[in-house]
Design a protein around this motif. Structure first.
Motif, PDB file in Angstrom:
ATOM      1  N   PHE A 246      42.083  21.261  18.359  1.00 53.02           N
ATOM      2  CA  PHE A 246      41.075  21.499  17.333  1.00 53.02           C
ATOM      3  C   PHE A 246      39.661  21.646  17.885  1.00 53.02           C
ATOM      4  CE2 PHE A 246      44.185  18.849  14.736  1.00 53.02           C
ATOM      5  CZ  PHE A 246      44.814  19.969  14.210  1.00 53.02           C
ATOM      6  N   GLY A 247      39.463  21.542  19.188  1.00 60.84           N
ATOM      7  CA  GLY A 247      38.128  21.677  19.769  1.00 60.84           C
ATOM      8  C   GLY A 247      37.189  20.560  19.386  1.00 60.84           C
ATOM      9  N   LEU A 248      37.693  19.344  19.293  1.00 62.62           N
ATOM     10  CA  LEU A 248      36.878  18.203  18.880  1.00 62.62           C
ATOM     11  C   LEU A 248      35.985  17.711  20.004  1.00 62.62           C
ATOM     12  CD1 LEU A 248      39.699  16.204  17.050  1.00 62.62           C
ATOM     13  CD2 LEU A 248      37.862  17.474  15.956  1.00 62.62           C
ATOM     14  N   SER A 249      34.915  17.049  19.629  1.00 61.31           N
ATOM     15  CA  SER A 249      34.056  16.339  20.575  1.00 61.31           C
ATOM     16  C   SER A 249      34.154  14.851  20.256  1.00 61.31           C
ATOM     17  CB  SER A 249      32.598  16.799  20.451  1.00 61.31           C
ATOM     18  OG  SER A 249      32.488  18.187  20.700  1.00 61.31           O
ATOM     19  N   TYR A 250      34.307  14.029  21.304  1.00 57.92           N
ATOM     20  CA  TYR A 250      34.473  12.598  21.119  1.00 57.92           C
ATOM     21  C   TYR A 250      33.328  11.821  21.756  1.00 57.92           C
ATOM     22  CZ  TYR A 250      39.470  13.371  20.031  1.00 57.92           C
ATOM     23  OH  TYR A 250      40.662  13.781  19.476  1.00 57.92           O
ATOM     24  N   LEU A 251      32.862  10.811  21.051  1.00 57.06           N
ATOM     25  CA  LEU A 251      32.105   9.725  21.670  1.00 57.06           C
ATOM     26  C   LEU A 251      33.061   8.552  21.706  1.00 57.06           C
ATOM     27  CD1 LEU A 251      29.540   8.463  22.831  1.00 57.06           C
ATOM     28  CD2 LEU A 251      28.907   7.807  20.508  1.00 57.06           C
ATOM     29  N   PHE A 252      33.574   8.245  22.890  1.00 58.05           N
ATOM     30  CA  PHE A 252      34.632   7.250  23.031  1.00 58.05           C
ATOM     31  C   PHE A 252      34.021   5.947  23.536  1.00 58.05           C
ATOM     32  CE2 PHE A 252      38.314   5.103  24.722  1.00 58.05           C
ATOM     33  CZ  PHE A 252      39.349   5.496  23.893  1.00 58.05           C
ATOM     34  N   ILE A 253      33.984   4.936  22.658  1.00 57.86           N
ATOM     35  CA  ILE A 253      33.374   3.651  22.968  1.00 57.86           C
ATOM     36  C   ILE A 253      34.468   2.653  23.326  1.00 57.86           C
ATOM     37  CG2 ILE A 253      32.007   1.751  22.017  1.00 57.86           C
ATOM     38  CD1 ILE A 253      30.691   3.817  20.167  1.00 57.86           C
ATOM     39  N   ALA A 254      34.295   1.967  24.448  1.00 64.81           N
ATOM     40  CA  ALA A 254      35.313   1.008  24.880  1.00 64.81           C
ATOM     41  C   ALA A 254      34.723   0.078  25.931  1.00 64.81           C
ATOM     42  CB  ALA A 254      36.537   1.736  25.442  1.00 64.81           C
ATOM     43  N   HIS A 255      35.432  -1.014  26.159  1.00 62.89           N
ATOM     44  CA  HIS A 255      35.078  -1.880  27.287  1.00 62.89           C
ATOM     45  C   HIS A 255      36.150  -1.834  28.368  1.00 62.89           C
ATOM     46  CE1 HIS A 255      37.386  -4.524  24.463  1.00 62.89           C
ATOM     47  NE2 HIS A 255      37.995  -4.848  25.588  1.00 62.89           N
ATOM     48  N   ASP A 256      37.252  -1.130  28.100  1.00 62.87           N
ATOM     49  CA  ASP A 256      38.315  -0.956  29.085  1.00 62.87           C
ATOM     50  C   ASP A 256      37.998   0.267  29.939  1.00 62.87           C
ATOM     51  OD1 ASP A 256      40.650  -0.470  30.516  1.00 62.87           O
ATOM     52  OD2 ASP A 256      41.935  -1.231  28.914  1.00 62.87           O
ATOM     53  N   LEU A 257      37.549   0.030  31.154  1.00 59.20           N
ATOM     54  CA  LEU A 257      37.075   1.127  31.997  1.00 59.20           C
ATOM     55  C   LEU A 257      38.186   2.083  32.400  1.00 59.20           C
ATOM     56  CD1 LEU A 257      34.631  -0.901  34.253  1.00 59.20           C
ATOM     57  CD2 LEU A 257      34.080   0.552  32.323  1.00 59.20           C
ATOM     58  N   SER A 258      39.402   1.584  32.557  1.00 54.69           N
ATOM     59  CA  SER A 258      40.489   2.468  32.956  1.00 54.69           C
ATOM     60  C   SER A 258      40.822   3.470  31.848  1.00 54.69           C
ATOM     61  CB  SER A 258      41.735   1.643  33.310  1.00 54.69           C
ATOM     62  OG  SER A 258      42.141   0.851  32.202  1.00 54.69           O
ATOM     63  N   VAL A 259      40.749   3.050  30.593  1.00 52.50           N
ATOM     64  CA  VAL A 259      40.995   3.961  29.469  1.00 52.50           C
ATOM     65  C   VAL A 259      39.888   5.000  29.383  1.00 52.50           C
ATOM     66  CG1 VAL A 259      41.174   4.123  26.969  1.00 52.50           C
ATOM     67  CG2 VAL A 259      42.310   2.260  28.169  1.00 52.50           C
ATOM     68  N   VAL A 260      38.647   4.563  29.559  1.00 49.56           N
ATOM     69  CA  VAL A 260      37.511   5.482  29.479  1.00 49.56           C
ATOM     70  C   VAL A 260      37.587   6.524  30.582  1.00 49.56           C
ATOM     71  CG1 VAL A 260      35.007   5.644  29.644  1.00 49.56           C
ATOM     72  CG2 VAL A 260      36.033   3.819  28.321  1.00 49.56           C
ATOM     73  N   ARG A 261      37.973   6.101  31.774  1.00 53.46           N
ATOM     74  CA  ARG A 261      38.073   7.057  32.873  1.00 53.46           C
ATOM     75  C   ARG A 261      39.141   8.109  32.601  1.00 53.46           C
ATOM     76  NH1 ARG A 261      39.498   5.862  39.279  1.00 53.46           N
ATOM     77  NH2 ARG A 261      38.992   7.952  40.007  1.00 53.46           N
ATOM     78  N   HIS A 262      40.208   7.709  31.944  1.00 57.87           N
ATOM     79  CA  HIS A 262      41.318   8.627  31.699  1.00 57.87           C
ATOM     80  C   HIS A 262      40.939   9.729  30.720  1.00 57.87           C
ATOM     81  CE1 HIS A 262      45.458   9.965  31.134  1.00 57.87           C
ATOM     82  NE2 HIS A 262      45.275   9.868  29.829  1.00 57.87           N
ATOM     83  N   ILE A 263      40.103   9.424  29.745  1.00 59.84           N
ATOM     84  CA  ILE A 263      39.863  10.373  28.658  1.00 59.84           C
ATOM     85  C   ILE A 263      38.503  11.049  28.734  1.00 59.84           C
ATOM     86  CG2 ILE A 263      38.859   8.699  27.036  1.00 59.84           C
ATOM     87  CD1 ILE A 263      40.464  10.058  24.812  1.00 59.84           C
ATOM     88  N   SER A 264      37.540  10.515  29.484  1.00 56.10           N
ATOM     89  CA  SER A 264      36.147  10.968  29.399  1.00 56.10           C
ATOM     90  C   SER A 264      35.809  12.041  30.418  1.00 56.10           C
ATOM     91  CB  SER A 264      35.193   9.783  29.581  1.00 56.10           C
ATOM     92  OG  SER A 264      35.407   8.807  28.586  1.00 56.10           O
ATOM     93  N   ASP A 265      34.903  12.948  30.016  1.00 55.40           N
ATOM     94  CA  ASP A 265      34.304  13.909  30.940  1.00 55.40           C
ATOM     95  C   ASP A 265      33.055  13.321  31.583  1.00 55.40           C
ATOM     96  OD1 ASP A 265      36.111  16.103  30.257  1.00 55.40           O
ATOM     97  OD2 ASP A 265      35.099  16.093  28.326  1.00 55.40           O
ATOM     98  N   ARG A 266      32.247  12.620  30.775  1.00 51.67           N
ATOM     99  CA  ARG A 266      31.074  11.922  31.287  1.00 51.67           C
ATOM    100  C   ARG A 266      31.098  10.485  30.779  1.00 51.67           C
ATOM    101  NH1 ARG A 266      26.366  13.137  29.479  1.00 51.67           N
ATOM    102  NH2 ARG A 266      27.024  14.429  27.711  1.00 51.67           N
ATOM    103  N   VAL A 267      30.467   9.593  31.533  1.00 56.81           N
ATOM    104  CA  VAL A 267      30.481   8.165  31.203  1.00 56.81           C
ATOM    105  C   VAL A 267      29.047   7.651  31.215  1.00 56.81           C
ATOM    106  CG1 VAL A 267      31.288   5.870  31.884  1.00 56.81           C
ATOM    107  CG2 VAL A 267      32.775   7.862  32.210  1.00 56.81           C
ATOM    108  N   ALA A 268      28.694   6.885  30.181  1.00 55.39           N
ATOM    109  CA  ALA A 268      27.403   6.198  30.117  1.00 55.39           C
ATOM    110  C   ALA A 268      27.675   4.695  30.052  1.00 55.39           C
ATOM    111  CB  ALA A 268      26.613   6.645  28.890  1.00 55.39           C
ATOM    112  N   VAL A 269      27.000   3.948  30.930  1.00 51.54           N
ATOM    113  CA  VAL A 269      27.183   2.493  31.009  1.00 51.54           C
ATOM    114  C   VAL A 269      26.014   1.826  30.299  1.00 51.54           C
ATOM    115  CG1 VAL A 269      27.508   0.520  32.537  1.00 51.54           C
ATOM    116  CG2 VAL A 269      28.373   2.772  33.213  1.00 51.54           C
TER     117      VAL A 269
END
Length: 375
Positions: A246-269
């Motif tokens: 569907f061409g969605l854009s996500y802001l993916f909020i988490a504290h599990d760094l391994s999950v964030v790394r798997h799904i994210s293009d960019r990461v903000a700490v």
């Protein structure tokens, strides 16, 4: 009564290979594909200097403000079309407050949230109604975010009562069933209630509800933190499939760094209301330059026993300062092993200091904390 089984995919691998609707069948009720929305990479959401301060009051009859909790204090973010930006940080740093500000559940104290160039804080009436259709949210707790007195079909279709132009009254049941099928649930479950589902199934219902209004942006506020590891993989793979379709854009909020790394293009700490480091997933994980990011990565458990001895162990001293009384200068200095006098006098800017990506540290230095071959 036995727990209802998930319809369709029951493993992470099968979720990642789901196919679109077969020819001759109606497409699921969801957003248009990326090609119909516009060019990939176009900036959709820009957050500039975002602040949210909650007043601290004293007294019962005559209340007076004695201070403010600086939950969000100067956040800058950019989300592009088709992109996933991960926002990570420990509990209490302000991540969920950012999500509520972006979906207009809270009004910012200062700063701006620009959606396609228009300030969300200045929106009202029809403009705000249209914005809330375009930007949806998946909440953290799949148990508390669903009304226990409503059936699953009513929960998914509830938004159509407000935005009646999305789905005509005739055929809404069929569209609801298509959405449930698309997120991996049995379409016949439309008449069941939330208590009849497992945690992973409830989160899928939340995803279907977010898709119902055909949004462009979905804010995922720790959508897998309340789920076990095997279900986490299924939900993350489902989110990736839906983004591709569907061409969605996500802001993916988490504290599990391994999950964030798997799904994210960019990461903000994020730390204590501010962004301290930002970059691509490879930059942040392979060569973190802020001491706080390095400490966060050090706390991530490694599943491969032969690699555990290769990880740097960083133990922080002291507790997280109160957002009602943050330290002067750099907010991390009270727990940082690199802190010097300049850290208390001057707040470091979020700029590139030679490491290839921005870092808010006067003494930023790239350091490999975990082995680079660990996913």
């Amino acid at each position: 009564m036995s727990e209802p089984r998930e319809h369709g995919a029951t493993a992470a691998s099968s979720l990642s290979t789901s196919s679109p609707s077969t020819p001759g069948t109606p497409a699921p009720a969801g957003p248009a594909r990326a090609g119909a929305r516009g060019a990939m990479g176009e900036s959709l959401l820009e957050v500039r200097g975002l602040q949210k301060h909650f007043p601290l009051t004293q007294g019962i009859v005559f209340k007076r403000t004695i201070g403010h909790v600086r939950a969000v204090d100067g956040v800058d973010l950019t989300l592009r079309r088709g992109e996933t930006v991960g926002l990570v940080g420990e509990s209490g740093c302000g991540k969920s407050t950012v999500s509520k500000l972006i979906v207009a559940l809270e009004r910012p104290t200062a700063g701006s949230i620009l959606y396609k160039g228009k300030d969300v804080a200045r929106m009202g009436g029809r403009a705000l109604k249209a914005y809330r259709r375009e930007v949806q949210i998946i909440f953290q707790d799949p148990y508390a975010s669903l009304n226990p007195r409503m059936t699953v079909g009513d929960i998914v279709a509830e938004g159509w009562a407000v935005h009646d132009d999305v789905a005509p009254r005739k055929g809404r049941l069929k569209r609801t069933q298509e959405l449930l099928d698309r997120v991996g649930l049995n379409p016949d479950y439309v008449n069941r209630y939330p208590h009849q589902f497992s945690g992973g199934q409830r989160q899928r219902i939340g995803i279907a509800r977010a898709l119902a209004l055909q949004p462009e942006v979905i804010v995922c506020d720790e959508p897998v933190s309340a789920l076990d590891v095997s279900v986490q993989a299924q939900v993350v793979n489902l989110l990736e499939d839906l983004q591709d379709e569907f061409g969605l854009s996500y802001l993916f909020i988490a504290h599990d760094l391994s999950v964030v790394r798997h799904i994210s293009d960019r990461v903000a700490v994020m730390y204590l209301g501010s962004i301290v480091e930002e970059g691509t997933d490879e930059q942040v994980y392979a060569s973190p330059s802020h001491p706080y990011t390095q400490a966060l990565l050090s706390s991530v458990p490694l599943h491969e026993p032969h690699l555990r001895g290769q990880k740097d162990r960083i133990l922080l001293q002291g507790d997280v300062p109160s957002p009602a009384d943050p330290p002067s200068g750099c907010r991390f200095r009270t727990r940082c092993w690199k802190a010097q006098d300049v850290c208390a006098q001057e707040a470091p800017a979020l700029v590139d200091r030679g490491q290839g990506h921005p870092s808010a540290c006067h003494f930023a230095e790239a350091r490999m904390v975990v082995p680079v071959d660990v996913e």
